[in-house]
Every structure is written in C-alpha cells, then in structure tokens.
Design a protein around this motif. Structure first.
Motif, PDB file in Angstrom:
ATOM      1  N   CYS A   5      49.079  21.179  60.139  1.00 19.38           N
ATOM      2  CA  CYS A   5      48.789  20.632  61.467  1.00 19.38           C
ATOM      3  C   CYS A   5      49.480  19.274  61.608  1.00 19.38           C
ATOM      4  O   CYS A   5      49.279  18.397  60.767  1.00 19.38           O
ATOM      5  CB  CYS A   5      47.283  20.482  61.647  1.00 19.38           C
ATOM      6  N   VAL A   7      48.866  16.997  63.534  1.00 19.78           N
ATOM      7  CA  VAL A   7      47.930  15.947  63.932  1.00 19.78           C
ATOM      8  C   VAL A   7      47.150  15.441  62.718  1.00 19.78           C
ATOM      9  O   VAL A   7      47.162  14.251  62.410  1.00 19.78           O
ATOM     10  CB  VAL A   7      46.968  16.454  65.031  1.00 19.78           C
ATOM     11  N   CYS A   8      46.491  16.374  61.982  1.00 22.70           N
ATOM     12  CA  CYS A   8      45.596  15.937  60.895  1.00 22.70           C
ATOM     13  C   CYS A   8      46.187  16.166  59.510  1.00 22.70           C
ATOM     14  O   CYS A   8      45.578  15.771  58.510  1.00 22.70           O
ATOM     15  CB  CYS A   8      44.244  16.637  61.019  1.00 22.70           C
ATOM     16  N   CYS A  46      42.918  23.788  65.965  1.00 27.08           N
ATOM     17  CA  CYS A  46      42.915  23.518  64.528  1.00 27.08           C
ATOM     18  C   CYS A  46      41.464  23.405  64.069  1.00 27.08           C
ATOM     19  O   CYS A  46      40.684  22.631  64.632  1.00 27.08           O
ATOM     20  CB  CYS A  46      43.673  22.209  64.256  1.00 27.08           C
ATOM     21  N   CYS A  49      40.763  19.507  62.925  1.00 29.36           N
ATOM     22  CA  CYS A  49      40.742  18.348  63.840  1.00 29.36           C
ATOM     23  C   CYS A  49      40.472  18.719  65.287  1.00 29.36           C
ATOM     24  O   CYS A  49      40.254  17.826  66.118  1.00 29.36           O
ATOM     25  CB  CYS A  49      42.040  17.552  63.735  1.00 29.36           C
TER      26      CYS A  49
END
Ligand SMILES: [Zn+2]
Length: 256
Positions: A5, A7-8, A46, A49
């Motif tokens: 991911c 993002v996280c 996800c 997150c």
C-alpha cells in the motif's frame, strides 16, 4: 511478492464494501458493471489503513509527481513531510479538500495550506473554488479529490485554479468519471447566481461529513479531459485499472 500500500506501506489486502446506494445508482444511470466499478473505487479499501482504491491511486500519483516534477523522493505517503524537509525544497502545497484517510499524514507538511471544500465548521477554512482568495501563482502543487463534480461553474473553477498555480506547478485531482459516456450536467448557476437544477437533485456523501453542499453539478464522462485542456496540459493515470476508466487520476499542468 504482493503489492504494498503506497499510503501505509503494509502489504496490500483489500476489503470490499458496497458503498453506492440504489438511489444514487439510478440517478447516475449506472448499469451493473458501472456500479461495480464505482463500488470498487470507493468501497475496496486497504485492510490496514482504510485507503480506498481512489485514494491509493491518488497517493501513488502524488508521489510520482513529487519525484518527477519536484525531485522530492517520497517512500510512502506518510513520508511526505519529512521528504520535503530532507530535500531542502520549499513547495507551496494546497490541500484543497480534506483528503480523508490521507489527510492526517500531511499535518506536519512544511508549506501546506489546508482548506475543506464546503466546510461548515468555523475552525476549518474553506474556499469558494469559483472565486479563490489566493494571489496569482500561489502554489506549486494542488491536491484535490472528488470536488469538481459539485462545482456549479466548472470553467470559473478551472480558470481560478490555473490562476493560482505557479508556472511549472501541478494539480493532482480525481473526479468521479466514467469514460464510456459523455459529461452530463445536473445543476447550473442561473444569471442571478441562484442554483438551478436541470435534473432531479443528486447528492454525494453523508450528512455526518459536515459539508454544506454536496449537490452533484456534473456527472463526468470522457470529455472531462477536453474541459480540463481548455486551461491546462492534462495527463491521465490509471494505475488502479478499473473498467470504464473509473479510477483515473488527472495531473494538470500549466499550458506549454
Ligand atoms: Zn494502506
């Protein structure tokens, strides 16, 4: 190796949910496949997150733009504040609406101006996209997800965004779009500045979002690209490839 991911940074496991209500699906004239694509864009998140496929694609493109255009190396979305400090670059960035799950990561970002579109909370600043309060050439990078479909005068908003974008700057944005159809306008501003609905009023979002105005003005189709091209050079990214281009991320830059 599976995907990570952006993002996280955890291994990406998606959880699916249906998020498009029947009423909205009817107003938007979504067939079964289109509804599935839109549901995946918003509803596949996800597991770690909570970022949707829309936000994952958006984060991924913002990282690429920071690298390619501004030479800022970002390892994940959460690394943006530190990456900017490491780079020694001073970028003027405008988070034009609350980027949801992505928003908290940016709090500490040097040079960030944050507003929330149609904010009803006095402590959260808001901007009228058709009449921005910023000076010319104010921003290097403008971040916006799923706002322009609510703006009644799209040309005025794009003109204002072009005005506040620095030469060499970039706007990364998403709108709900289905590339297998043409844009349909649901509401306009009349000559006296009043909202006039052309079609049955349609709304996105929920009252608990504390946003004043979620009336849908545009259902965007493939011609959205040419609408953007009246003001910008336009690049399309489909990293999270959903049917009908439903998860397209747009990068708008000053006209060459
Ligand atoms: Zn994640």
């Amino acid at each position: 190796m599976g995907r990570v991911c952006p993002v996280c940074k955890n291994d990406l496991h998606l959880k699916g949910r249906d998020v498009i209500p029947d009423g909205l699906s009817v107003q938007w004239r979504l067939d079964v496949q289109e509804r599935h694509a839109v549901n995946r864009r918003e509803g596949d998140i996800c597991a770690e997150c909570g970022s949707s496929l829309r936000l994952i694609a958006f984060a991924s493109v913002v990282k690429d733009v920071l690298h390619g255009r501004f030479e800022v190396e970002v390892s994940s979305w959460g690394d943006i504040p530190d990456a900017l400090r490491r780079s020694g670059k001073v970028l003027d960035i405008w988070e034009c609406n609350d980027l949801s799950v992505l928003h908290p990561y940016l709090q500490d970002t040097p040079g960030l101006v944050y507003t929330q579109y149609a904010s009803m909370l006095p402590e959260v600043p808001s901007e009228d996209l058709m009449d921005l309060g910023f000076g010319d050439n104010a921003f290097d990078l403008i971040l916006m997800t799923d706002v322009l479909e609510h703006v009644l005068d799209l040309g005025a908003a794009l003109s204002e965004m072009a005005r506040v974008l620095k030469p060499g700057g970039a706007i990364v944005l998403t709108v709900p779009v289905l590339m297998n159809r043409k844009t349909r306008q649901r509401a306009v501003l009349d000559s006296s500045g009043e909202v006039r609905t052309i079609l049955e009023p349609s709304y996105h979002g929920a009252p608990e979002d504390e946003l004043a105005d979620l009336l849908v003005a545009h259902e965007f189709g493939s011609d959205v690209t040419s609408l953007f091209q009246d003001f910008f050079d336009v690049a399309l990214h489909n990293e999270e490839d959903l049917p009908f281009g439903a998860n397209t991320v747009f990068v708008l830059t000053t006209k060459s």
